[in-house]
Write a protein that holds these residues in place. Structure first.
Motif, PDB file in Angstrom:
ATOM      1  N   TYR A  36       0.799  -1.067  -0.217  1.00 51.41           N
ATOM      2  CA  TYR A  36       0.156  -0.170   0.012  1.00 51.41           C
ATOM      3  C   TYR A  36       0.699   1.177  -0.131  1.00 51.41           C
ATOM      4  CZ  TYR A  36      -4.073  -2.814   0.882  1.00 51.41           C
ATOM      5  OH  TYR A  36      -5.332  -3.876   0.614  1.00 51.41           O
ATOM      6  N   TYR A  38       3.353   2.316   1.954  1.00 50.20           N
ATOM      7  CA  TYR A  38       3.651   2.958   3.337  1.00 50.20           C
ATOM      8  C   TYR A  38       5.293   2.640   3.196  1.00 50.20           C
ATOM      9  CZ  TYR A  38      -1.015   3.689   4.533  1.00 50.20           C
ATOM     10  OH  TYR A  38      -2.263   4.127   4.381  1.00 50.20           O
ATOM     11  N   LYS A 119       3.052   8.892   4.384  1.00 46.88           N
ATOM     12  CA  LYS A 119       2.486   7.307   4.630  1.00 46.88           C
ATOM     13  C   LYS A 119       3.576   6.808   5.218  1.00 46.88           C
ATOM     14  CE  LYS A 119      -0.262   5.299   1.710  1.00 46.88           C
ATOM     15  NZ  LYS A 119      -0.889   4.917   0.438  1.00 46.88           N
ATOM     16  N   ARG A 120       3.550   6.380   6.559  1.00 45.22           N
ATOM     17  CA  ARG A 120       4.388   5.405   7.093  1.00 45.22           C
ATOM     18  C   ARG A 120       4.159   4.374   7.758  1.00 45.22           C
ATOM     19  NH1 ARG A 120       2.960   4.882  11.844  1.00 45.22           N
ATOM     20  NH2 ARG A 120       4.102   5.447  13.812  1.00 45.22           N
ATOM     21  N   TYR A 121       4.933   3.307   7.948  1.00 39.74           N
ATOM     22  CA  TYR A 121       4.749   2.179   8.976  1.00 39.74           C
ATOM     23  C   TYR A 121       6.039   2.081   9.960  1.00 39.74           C
ATOM     24  CZ  TYR A 121       7.993  -1.105   6.319  1.00 39.74           C
ATOM     25  OH  TYR A 121       9.068  -1.904   5.920  1.00 39.74           O
ATOM     26  N   ASP A 146       0.531   4.705   9.584  1.00 39.68           N
ATOM     27  CA  ASP A 146      -0.287   5.812   9.599  1.00 39.68           C
ATOM     28  C   ASP A 146      -0.184   6.750   8.043  1.00 39.68           C
ATOM     29  OD1 ASP A 146      -0.900   6.880  12.688  1.00 39.68           O
ATOM     30  OD2 ASP A 146       0.373   5.024  12.321  1.00 39.68           O
ATOM     31  N   VAL A 147      -1.165   7.459   8.167  1.00 33.99           N
ATOM     32  CA  VAL A 147      -1.043   8.443   7.048  1.00 33.99           C
ATOM     33  C   VAL A 147      -1.392   9.923   7.501  1.00 33.99           C
ATOM     34  CG1 VAL A 147      -3.555   8.004   6.066  1.00 33.99           C
ATOM     35  CG2 VAL A 147      -1.898   9.347   4.610  1.00 33.99           C
ATOM     36  N   ASN A 155      -8.670   7.359   3.657  1.00 30.85           N
ATOM     37  CA  ASN A 155      -7.400   6.896   4.261  1.00 30.85           C
ATOM     38  C   ASN A 155      -7.984   5.860   5.178  1.00 30.85           C
ATOM     39  OD1 ASN A 155      -5.440   8.589   3.118  1.00 30.85           O
ATOM     40  ND2 ASN A 155      -6.250  10.222   4.083  1.00 30.85           N
ATOM     41  N   GLU A 158      -8.822   2.719   3.328  1.00 37.23           N
ATOM     42  CA  GLU A 158      -7.446   1.864   3.034  1.00 37.23           C
ATOM     43  C   GLU A 158      -6.855   1.222   4.182  1.00 37.23           C
ATOM     44  OE1 GLU A 158      -4.252   3.185   0.113  1.00 37.23           O
ATOM     45  OE2 GLU A 158      -3.278   3.858   1.896  1.00 37.23           O
ATOM     46  N   GLY A 333      -4.377   6.332  11.768  1.00 37.49           N
ATOM     47  CA  GLY A 333      -3.520   5.191  11.757  1.00 37.49           C
ATOM     48  C   GLY A 333      -4.218   4.128  12.543  1.00 37.49           C
TER      49      GLY A 333
END
Length: 450
Positions: A36, A38, A119-121, A146-147, A155, A158, A333
């Motif tokens: 996705y 991230y 967008k991070r994980y 999270d975005v 979001n 998603e 998130g």
């Protein structure tokens, strides 16, 4: 006699086979996050205490692990003063309580280097000074996604898709409960106590743990008996999503924030219908998520086949980055609790057979001459991404076979004088004891299929 070593309550050691199973969870989650788009980040285990305090509510602040200042932390300190104030004087740092607040701090600190929406994980351990019990640990891993920098409900949709993909991949049947803090704010407004929204949500959030009667008892110290009576139809509301929404529209028609939350829920559930998710999603008006920073959609995921608290949760936060000085930076998130997922999968025996296996094949050690033939084969197999090993000592054959069985290695390779002469390898399948001779190429094909 020396005292037997131990670890703090609420923490765990993980042996190799357990770690391979945990890595199966981490690798599955990481792969889906990256599908996705991230991006990974990491933050330090400890944060400045000023970054953590006040973000989780009064109960959360009590669960922070504080780190004593290095050196003589007691120098010039008046220990007779209030313990809360004292703790911030002798402790300037604390272990992170979750990954969301450090993420908000990261975004504000690095805002000029990031492209928004960002967008991070993040897959790292967190610490809470909680009372250890089933499914509740003092040290545990969270897998956050999270975005930030977008208010679009796409979001949220998603994230629900990600939740669905993760639990489908892990073979865990789940239900996702969804609510909206704006609806809860509207309810607080409608029953006449808008300023008590935090107290009301903290109490409601305990309904699964302590039951409705105890929740009402707790609320009686915060709001009037009349307000509690007005709250009951909402806490006891049944029916389909559409029926609940229609009832809420009638009840909250005079609350602007409540109607805004209803509109958001209606839009999100339209997307849920379009996505045709594997898991069921339900509007649950008793879901509150106790953390103070949530402002919109909130989520909680529960396993259907195991008795366990939530195994994933999250929501939207509009003001978290603002606390660190960056306004108008809404984020959303969810956090997957890796340790609870591990416990559920262990209880339900859901780990694939291969997740606890390291080597695919063990080569028997007969001595130096045979070893010199084996070493190039090991190199070739590893270049083909096949996990393999050579027993390091020229021990008895049975001892080497026992090693393979103990480590759940499915095949043992035997290369002795005959095999060297005929350029073959004898392969023993440990599960049934059958043996067959094959070439290096045939062995490579066999192992590549695993």
């Amino acid at each position: 006699m020396a005292q037997k070593p131990s670890i703090p309550k609420g923490t765990r050691d993980f042996a190799p086979q357990e770690m391979m199973k945990r890595n199966h969870i981490f690798e599955t989650v990481r792969r889906i996050f990256e599908h996705y788009a991230y991006l990974p980040i990491e933050t330090p285990a400890m944060e400045n205490l000023s970054s953590l305090l006040g973000k989780y509510g009064e109960e959360g602040d009590k669960l922070l692990f504080k780190i004593l200042n290095s050196g003589d932390f007691s120098n010039g300190v008046d220990f007779a003063q209030d313990s809360k104030k004292l703790s911030t004087i002798i402790s300037e740092k604390g272990l992170r309580y979750d990954l969301t607040v450090p993420f908000a701090r990261f975004v504000v600190q690095h805002q000029n280097e990031l492209t928004f929406p960002f967008k991070r994980y993040q897959i790292q351990p967190v610490w809470r000074a909680d009372r250890p019990q089933k499914g509740r640990y003092r040290e545990f891993f969270q897998c956050d996604v999270d975005v930030i920098g977008s208010t679009s409900l796409l979001n949220e949709a998603e994230l629900l898709n990600i939740i669905d993909d993760v639990y489908k991949a892990l073979n865990i049947r789940v239900v996702t409960k969804i609510n909206n803090r704006k609806i809860l704010a509207g309810i607080a407004e409608t029953i006449g106590f808008p300023e008590k929204i935090v107290d009301i949500t903290i109490a409601i959030d305990k309904i699964d743990k302590i039951g409705l009667e105890k929740v009402n008892e707790e609320l009686s110290t915060k709001i009037s008996a009349e307000a509690i009576t007005k709250l009951q139809p909402i806490l006891l509301m049944k029916g389909s999503f559409e029926e609940k929404i229609e009832t809420l529209k009638t009840m909250l028609n005079n609350s602007e924030i409540g109607m805004s939350g209803i509109a958001e829920m209606a839009e999100l559930f339209e997307y849920v219908a379009d996505l045709k998710l594997y898991m069921p999603c339900e509007l649950d008006l008793t879901l509150a998520r106790g953390l103070n920073y949530y402002t919109g959609s909130i989520f909680e995921v529960k396993a259907l086949d195991a008795v366990m608290g939530s195994i994933c949760g999250g929501g939207r936060y509009d003001d978290l980055a603002g606390i660190f000085g960056l306004k108008n930076m809404s984020g959303v998130g969810v956090s997957f609790g890796a340790d609870r997922i591990y416990d559920v999968m262990t209880e339900l025996n859901l780990f694939p057979e291969s997740s606890g296996v390291g080597s695919q094949i063990l080569f028997v050690n007969f001595g130096r001459a045979e070893t010199r033939v084996i070493l190039p084969i090991l190199k070739l197999l590893r270049e083909k991404n096949i996990a393999c090993e050579l027993y390091p000592d020229t021990a008895k054959m049975q001892k080497q076979f026992n090693y393979a069985n103990s480590n759940r290695i499915p095949y043992v390779a035997i290369i002795g004088e005959d095999e060297i002469k005929n350029n073959t390898i004898t392969i023993k399948t440990m599960q049934n004891g059958q043996q067959e001779k094959m070439s290096v190429e045939q062995l490579t094909k066999l192992l590549s299929k695993l």
